[in-house]
Each structure stands twice: as structure tokens, then as C-alpha cells.
Scaffold this active site. Structure first.
Site, PDB file in Angstrom:
ATOM      1  N   LYS A   1      68.689  76.680  40.648  1.00  0.00           N
ATOM      2  CA  LYS A   1      68.642  75.223  40.589  1.00  0.00           C
ATOM      3  C   LYS A   1      69.115  74.707  39.236  1.00  0.00           C
ATOM      4  CE  LYS A   1      67.681  71.474  42.733  1.00  0.00           C
ATOM      5  NZ  LYS A   1      68.797  70.907  41.935  1.00  0.00           N
TER       6      LYS A   1
ATOM      7  N   LYS B   1      62.309  70.725  41.461  1.00  0.00           N
ATOM      8  CA  LYS B   1      62.453  70.886  42.910  1.00  0.00           C
ATOM      9  C   LYS B   1      62.243  72.341  43.335  1.00  0.00           C
ATOM     10  CE  LYS B   1      65.529  66.929  43.813  1.00  0.00           C
ATOM     11  NZ  LYS B   1      66.085  66.446  42.548  1.00  0.00           N
TER      12      LYS B   1
ATOM     13  N   SER C   1      70.201  68.995  46.139  1.00  0.00           N
ATOM     14  CA  SER C   1      69.250  68.451  45.162  1.00  0.00           C
ATOM     15  C   SER C   1      68.877  67.014  45.501  1.00  0.00           C
ATOM     16  CB  SER C   1      69.833  68.517  43.743  1.00  0.00           C
ATOM     17  OG  SER C   1      68.827  68.323  42.771  1.00  0.00           O
TER      18      SER C   1
ATOM     19  N   SER D   1      65.601  68.085  37.703  1.00  0.00           N
ATOM     20  CA  SER D   1      65.596  68.547  39.094  1.00  0.00           C
ATOM     21  C   SER D   1      65.197  70.005  39.254  1.00  0.00           C
ATOM     22  CB  SER D   1      66.977  68.329  39.726  1.00  0.00           C
ATOM     23  OG  SER D   1      67.146  66.977  40.092  1.00  0.00           O
TER      24      SER D   1
END
Length: 402
Positions: free
Chosen positions: A232, A68, A130, A65
Site C-alpha cells: 500500500k 487502509k 485506495s 492511506s
């Protein structure tokens, strides 16, 4: 900087070691000073862009992730250029709901299928929760399909300077061709923080509620008293647990990236250890002031044969407190530079090294206008280039081996 002499002009290197007398540490001393269990890691000072620590920083890995972050940058760019607004509405398609919604088993903002959602809310679903459904809806809303959006991600990545990373989807779902490096993720984070300071603040929001479901930000650093404000986390089986983090203490910002950890606790612990060490063990040292002439570049076909070079920012590095080894710096450019050259044009770069590790690289700019020379000057430069080109070829050959 490596050059291919068969396809590009030749690199000229000017060494500045004699101009710098700061004592710092070598790569070996650095490695002895800090150890991490993270398979891949990097720690960078945001202001000076000094690399404080790196371990397998150019090794390709699955981003999970953390991809992202690149998805968010594409959206931020569209907003900044006026092609989208926070009030733009995107529809949650069946595909986005099925692959990224509550039933998918991954992180989700729990958006309902066939509903229209403002981009501002989708962004929070993307960076705070997320949400895979948010990521897919954004990709489809901007580019029609996630494949098309991935091509846009790669275009932006190249423009930013992410030289080794390749993106295949907006979510970070496993794909054998989706690979990044921790160095590129750190570079991306620095770019986002510098280019979109207001939008970046979303990464530091602690929670977000959508569809009456309140979710906490998945970044564990935000709950620690260390000044963290982004960015993140990521985790899939292929990548292990990873994290991009940023924290500010006493006006100093550090960026940390770790990946390949076995547990969520491990990634949080190692990321914090790196940040704590970075804030504690280093101090800034200025090498050149903003606007100070750092060196000169050779010019071909101009009314002058050399061009003074300056930086638009102070050239500073972080040095380890109490350690001793001289740093070295060099100017690298593709040359000789061809006239005419406009004042302020980016024409070279300065590289600062600690031992065999490059700690810093910054652009250098022309400090004055160089006009095209008269016929006699151009002819003389042509003769000099013909007679001395072999020297530059030899120099390029040595450079390729550095």
C-alpha cells in the site's frame, strides 16, 4: 524487555552468547553499509523476521492511506471468522459518497451513492484503487459508523501486537491522534501475509475497473521487475509520501516501509533501493533447529524446578555477507514460572541482538508438562523464593536499564 517491578513479577534473563558463534555486523556497520533519504524506514526479512535496516522505526507519524492496510485486516478477520462473506452487500451512504467519492478530491473507486456493492468489490476498491469511498462504506457496513470501526481497528491492532499505533478512521485522512510507526506497519504486513495468504493476493492485482472506470494499482513496485506483490501507498500533506512494499526473490520475502518522502518518485526509488540491497547483501544463518532445546526456565511449585524451552520454528537470522561481529541471544520470561504448566504453552521469548540493536524476537514454548509439586516441594520452593527474591529484584533493576 523492560519490566515494572512494582506491577509485574520479575524478569529472568538467561544469556546464550556462548552458544552462538555466528559472526555478523553491528548497528554502526549497518548504518555505514546503507544510507536512505527516507526520514523513517524499516526493512525486514519475512521468514526469519530479522530486521535488516531501520531508521527512526519507532517514530510516530501520520499513516495516510497506509492506514487502509489496517482497515483491510479487520475485514479479512471478519471473513476468516465467518461473520462476513465476499457476497455481503454494503450500501454507499451519502457520507461515504460525499467524503470519499469522485468529488472529494482524494482517491476513489467512483461508487454511486445509495447503491449496494458486494464486499469483494469494495475490498478491491480499497486495496487496489485506495478508494476512500470504499473504506468508509466498509467501516459503516461493519460497525455502523467510522468512529465505531476505528475502535475495532485499535482492538485488532492491540491483538496483533501493534504497540504504538493508534487509528482514528478507515481512510487515513488527517487526524492529529492517528499515528503509527513504520515498525508497526511492517509487523501488520507480516501478519496479513502469514494469516490471510489467499486474501493477501488482492494487494498484488495491477488494476480494477468499477463504474466503467479502470484504475491502476497505486503501488509503483508492482511495475518493477523485482518480485513485488503488495502492499500500500499513502500521501497526505502531514505525512509526505509513504509506501509499504513486499517482494519475493528466490523464495525469500522482504518487507519494506518508508515514509516522509517529498515525492512519489522518491518513495519508489528509496523503497526499491532498500529491497535490492536486502536481497543482495544478506544470507540466512540458522541458530537453533525447530524443537531444539534452547535453554531452561525456573519453575515455582512444580514437580520439577526447571523447564526446557523450545521454538516451534527454526531460529534463523540473516547475516551480512563478509562482515564480522558476534551476535548474542537471551531468553526472557516473567518468572519463576508457576506450576502447573502444559507442554506447548508459550512461556518465554528469545531475543537475538546485533550490537545494541535487537534483530529478532520469537516465542519459546514448554517442551514438557510440569505438574504441581507435592506439599513438601511447594513449601521448599516458597522458602527459596523468600530467601532469593532479592536477587531477582536486583536482576530486574539491571534489566530495566538495558
Amino acid at each position: 524487555m523492560r519490566q515494572d517491578a512494582s506491577s509485574r513479577k520479575l524478569a529472568i534473563i538467561g544469556f546464550l552468547s556462548c552458544a552462538i558463534s555466528v559472526l555478523v555486523f553491528s548497528r554502526e556497520a549497518l548504518a555505514q553499509s546503507f544510507q536512505t533519504t527516507a526520514p523513517t524506514a524499516i526493512l525486514i526479512d519475512a521468514d526469519t523476521q530479522t530486521i535488516l535496516f531501520e531508521k527512526n522505526a519507532d517514530e510516530l507519524m501520520a499513516p495516510a492511506s497506509m492506514a487502509k492496510t489496517m482497515t483491510a485486516e479487520v475485514v479479512f478477520s471478519e471473513l476468516k471468522n465467518g461473520r462476513l462473506s465476499m457476497n455481503s452487500e454494503f450500501t454507499i451512504s451519502t457520507n461515504a459518497w460525499r467524503r470519499g467519492g469522485a468529488g472529494s478530491g482524494g482517491s476513489s473507486m467512483f461508487a454511486k451513492v445509495n447503491t449496494s456493492i458486494r464486499l469483494e468489490d469494495l475490498l478491491r476498491g480499497l486495496v487496489v484503487q485506495s478508494g476512500n469511498d470504499a473504506a468508509i462504506a466498509i467501516a459503516e457496513g461493519i460497525s455502523g459508523t467510522e468512529d465505531n470501526f476505528a475502535r475495532l481497528m485499535n482492538e485488532r491492532a492491540q491483538q496483533i501486537g501493534l504497540t504504538k499505533s493508534t487509528f482514528r478512521n478507515a481512510t487515513g485522512y488527517s487526524d492529529p491522534h492517528q499515528k503509527v510507526t513504520v515498525r508497526d506497519l511492517a509487523k501488520l504486513s507480516l501478519f496479513i501475509i502469514d494469516t490471510y495468504p489467499d486474501l493477501y493476493k488482492m494487494f498484488g492485482e495491477r488494476e480494477f475497473t468499477w463504474n466503467k472506470i479502470r484504475q491502476q494499482n497505486r503501488n509503483p513496485l508492482l511495475t518493477m521487475d523485482i518480485g513485488a506483490d503488495g502492499l500500500k501507498t499513502g500521501n497526505i500533506e502531514e505525512s509526505g509520501y509513504g509506501l509499504i512494499g513486499s517482494a519475493v526473490q528466490n523464495g525469500q520475502r522482504l518487507i519494506v516501509v518508508v515514509n516522509g518522502m517529498k515525492t512519489a518518485k522518491d518513495r519508489a526509488t528509496e523503497a526499491r533501493k532498500l529491497l535490492d540491497w536486502g536481497f543482495r547483501a544478506f544470507e540466512p544463518q540458522q541458530l537453533f533447529a525447530e524443537g531444539q532445546v534452547i535453554g531452561d526456565a525456573q519453575v515455582f511449585g512444580g514437580d520439577q524446578r526447571s523447564l526446557p524451552l523450545v521454538s516451534k520454528k527454526p531460529v534463523r537470522v540473516l547475516v551480512r555477507r563478509g562482515e564480522g561481529e558476534r551476535i548474542s541471544a537471551r531468553i526472557v520470561y516473567t518468572g519463576p514460572l508457576k506450576a502447573p504448566i502444559q507442554k506447548g504453552a508459550e512461556v518465554a521469548r528469545i531475543q537475538v541482538n546485533r550490537g545494541d540493536m535487537q534483530a529478532l524476537e520469537m516465542p519459546l514454548y514448554a517442551n514438557e508438562d510440569i505438574r504441581e509439586g507435592n506439599l513438601r516441594q511447594r513449601a521448599l520452593d516458597g522458602l527459596l523464593e523468600f530467601g532469593t527474591g532479592w536477587v531477582r529484584r536486583a536482576m530486574s533493576s539491571v534489566t530495566n536499564k538495558l
